[in-house]
Design a protein around this motif. Sequence first.
Motif, short mmCIF file in Angstrom:
data_model
loop_
_atom_site.label_atom_id
_atom_site.label_comp_id
_atom_site.label_asym_id
_atom_site.label_seq_id
_atom_site.Cartn_x
_atom_site.Cartn_y
_atom_site.Cartn_z
N ILE A 1 -2.76 0.80 -12.36
CA ILE A 1 -3.10 0.32 -10.78
C ILE A 1 -4.11 1.45 -10.24
O ILE A 1 -3.88 2.61 -10.19
CB ILE A 1 -1.98 0.40 -9.69
CG1 ILE A 1 -0.87 -0.88 -10.49
CG2 ILE A 1 -2.50 -0.13 -8.53
CD1 ILE A 1 0.31 -0.64 -9.91
N LEU A 2 -5.10 0.90 -9.80
CA LEU A 2 -6.12 1.77 -9.13
C LEU A 2 -5.49 2.43 -7.80
O LEU A 2 -4.64 1.90 -7.15
CB LEU A 2 -7.39 1.05 -8.56
CG LEU A 2 -8.46 0.21 -9.62
CD1 LEU A 2 -9.71 -0.07 -9.04
CD2 LEU A 2 -8.62 1.49 -10.63
N ASP A 3 -5.94 3.69 -7.67
CA ASP A 3 -5.41 4.49 -6.56
C ASP A 3 -5.70 4.06 -5.13
O ASP A 3 -4.94 3.92 -4.11
CB ASP A 3 -5.90 6.06 -6.47
CG ASP A 3 -5.36 6.75 -7.71
OD1 ASP A 3 -4.29 6.31 -8.31
OD2 ASP A 3 -5.90 7.51 -8.20
N ASP A 4 -6.96 3.49 -4.89
CA ASP A 4 -7.34 2.80 -3.53
C ASP A 4 -6.78 1.55 -3.26
O ASP A 4 -6.95 0.66 -4.19
CB ASP A 4 -8.88 2.99 -3.64
CG ASP A 4 -9.48 4.16 -3.43
OD1 ASP A 4 -8.74 5.24 -3.20
OD2 ASP A 4 -10.65 4.42 -3.92
N ASP B 1 0.03 -7.98 -5.14
CA ASP B 1 0.86 -7.28 -4.12
C ASP B 1 1.13 -6.00 -5.17
O ASP B 1 1.45 -6.10 -6.22
CB ASP B 1 2.13 -8.02 -3.72
CG ASP B 1 2.92 -6.97 -2.73
OD1 ASP B 1 3.93 -6.37 -3.49
OD2 ASP B 1 2.77 -7.09 -1.67
N ASN B 2 1.18 -5.06 -4.32
CA ASN B 2 1.64 -3.49 -4.90
C ASN B 2 2.98 -3.61 -5.85
O ASN B 2 3.00 -2.95 -6.89
CB ASN B 2 1.61 -2.41 -3.81
CG ASN B 2 1.83 -1.28 -4.72
OD1 ASN B 2 1.18 -0.69 -5.55
ND2 ASN B 2 2.84 -0.33 -3.88
N VAL C 1 -3.13 -4.65 -4.23
CA VAL C 1 -3.79 -3.75 -5.01
C VAL C 1 -4.62 -4.17 -6.36
O VAL C 1 -4.60 -5.40 -6.59
CB VAL C 1 -2.86 -2.59 -5.79
CG1 VAL C 1 -1.92 -1.93 -4.59
CG2 VAL C 1 -1.75 -3.38 -6.42
N ILE C 2 -5.26 -3.39 -7.07
CA ILE C 2 -6.22 -3.68 -8.11
C ILE C 2 -5.54 -3.22 -9.44
O ILE C 2 -5.22 -2.26 -9.51
CB ILE C 2 -7.41 -3.49 -7.97
CG1 ILE C 2 -8.16 -3.69 -6.65
CG2 ILE C 2 -8.47 -3.82 -9.09
CD1 ILE C 2 -9.49 -3.25 -6.19
N ILE C 3 -5.38 -4.35 -10.33
CA ILE C 3 -4.79 -3.74 -12.03
C ILE C 3 -6.20 -3.89 -12.66
O ILE C 3 -6.76 -4.99 -12.61
CB ILE C 3 -3.24 -4.67 -12.16
CG1 ILE C 3 -2.48 -4.72 -11.18
CG2 ILE C 3 -3.15 -4.27 -13.80
CD1 ILE C 3 -1.35 -5.68 -11.62
N VAL C 4 -6.33 -2.82 -13.45
CA VAL C 4 -7.02 -3.10 -14.26
C VAL C 4 -6.66 -2.31 -15.84
O VAL C 4 -5.50 -1.75 -16.02
CB VAL C 4 -8.36 -1.99 -13.95
CG1 VAL C 4 -9.00 -2.48 -13.07
CG2 VAL C 4 -7.93 -0.51 -13.85
N ARG C 5 -7.35 -2.58 -16.81
CA ARG C 5 -6.97 -2.13 -18.09
C ARG C 5 -7.14 -0.57 -18.24
O ARG C 5 -8.36 -0.06 -17.62
CB ARG C 5 -7.72 -2.65 -19.40
CG ARG C 5 -7.52 -4.15 -19.53
CD ARG C 5 -8.32 -4.74 -20.61
NE ARG C 5 -9.79 -4.98 -20.32
CZ ARG C 5 -10.43 -5.71 -19.82
NH1 ARG C 5 -9.76 -6.83 -19.33
NH2 ARG C 5 -11.85 -5.75 -19.37
N LYS C 6 -6.48 0.33 -18.91
CA LYS C 6 -6.77 1.71 -19.20
C LYS C 6 -7.97 1.82 -19.99
O LYS C 6 -7.97 1.01 -21.04
CB LYS C 6 -5.82 2.37 -19.63
CG LYS C 6 -4.55 2.50 -18.58
CD LYS C 6 -3.24 3.35 -19.21
CE LYS C 6 -2.06 3.48 -18.33
NZ LYS C 6 -0.93 4.31 -18.74
N CYS D 1 -13.05 1.22 -8.89
CA CYS D 1 -12.77 1.27 -7.36
C CYS D 1 -13.09 -0.04 -6.86
O CYS D 1 -13.62 -0.88 -7.58
CB CYS D 1 -13.82 2.36 -6.56
SG CYS D 1 -15.61 1.96 -6.82
N VAL D 2 -12.82 -0.25 -5.34
CA VAL D 2 -12.98 -1.59 -4.82
C VAL D 2 -14.39 -2.20 -5.17
O VAL D 2 -14.84 -3.47 -5.31
CB VAL D 2 -12.57 -1.42 -3.32
CG1 VAL D 2 -12.93 -2.83 -2.75
CG2 VAL D 2 -11.11 -1.36 -3.37
N ASP D 3 -15.36 -1.05 -4.81
CA ASP D 3 -16.92 -1.64 -4.91
C ASP D 3 -17.27 -2.04 -6.15
O ASP D 3 -18.14 -3.05 -6.50
CB ASP D 3 -17.82 -0.48 -4.48
CG ASP D 3 -17.62 -0.02 -3.09
OD1 ASP D 3 -17.08 -0.94 -2.33
OD2 ASP D 3 -17.85 1.15 -2.61
#
Length: 260
Positions: free
Chosen positions: A100-103, A84-85, A254-259, A31-33
């Motif tokens: 991509i994180l949902d938030d 960007d999304n 948006v935020i991209i992360v590893r699965k 999440c963003v936090d």
Amino acid sequence: MKKIFSAAVAGAFSLIMLTSCGSVPKNTVNCVDDLNGKIIGVQLGTTGDTYAEDIKDATVEKYNKGADAVQALKQGKVDAVIIDNEPAKVFVSKNDDLKILDDPFVIEDYAIALKQDNDELKEKINDALKTIKDNGTMDQIISNWIGDDTGNSPYVSPDDVKRDNGKLVMATNAEFPPYESMEGDKIVGIDADMMQAVCDILEMELEIENIEFDSIIPEIQSGKADVGVAGMTVTEERLKNVDFTDSYMTGTQVIIVRKD
């Protein structure tokens, strides 16, 4: 918005089938936090770059290309990428180990940058933007690059357009599909089509220059380019150096992360 299937976008990323080797750290950003104290990858000069600087105790790694930031994420060099999304969806579609994180991180409006005090050009472009929004041209351009109808409604200039009012030079960074990317030796995308439609109304010839993103504003200030169009957000910092037209599209960082 729905998944991008553009052949042009796919071609632009055919050489960016990013791969990772060896072990990488487990994802810790959900999440963003969770960005607090993390290592965050961004594209230099973007609003993602600006916003990341305000994240508590975060280390911001800056890259000339979004693809380079994503590569660093896959290699475990950064914990997340803010971008960007729409480009994010392209990267994730090509890399099944990313998500991509949902938030959303932040929602923003994109506008066209131009030299300060160039009120005449600003008014003309704003009028042209209103026209292409009102007559459906802008919706057609967007749907040609995003959604289920991708590639089915390419923008084509009217045959009877005159080019008696000179040339408009647009500076961009063609590393930002579907807004702008390279298709062979041609710059294509939402921004390129939109500015072509604007120039058709203004009866001007459009010339597009592909430069580094953080060079766009200096290019406008120096007069080498008339406008900067590259999914640019209006910010207080940018307004110190350039002016902006009315917004032409809403974007989401948006935020991209590893699965896991």
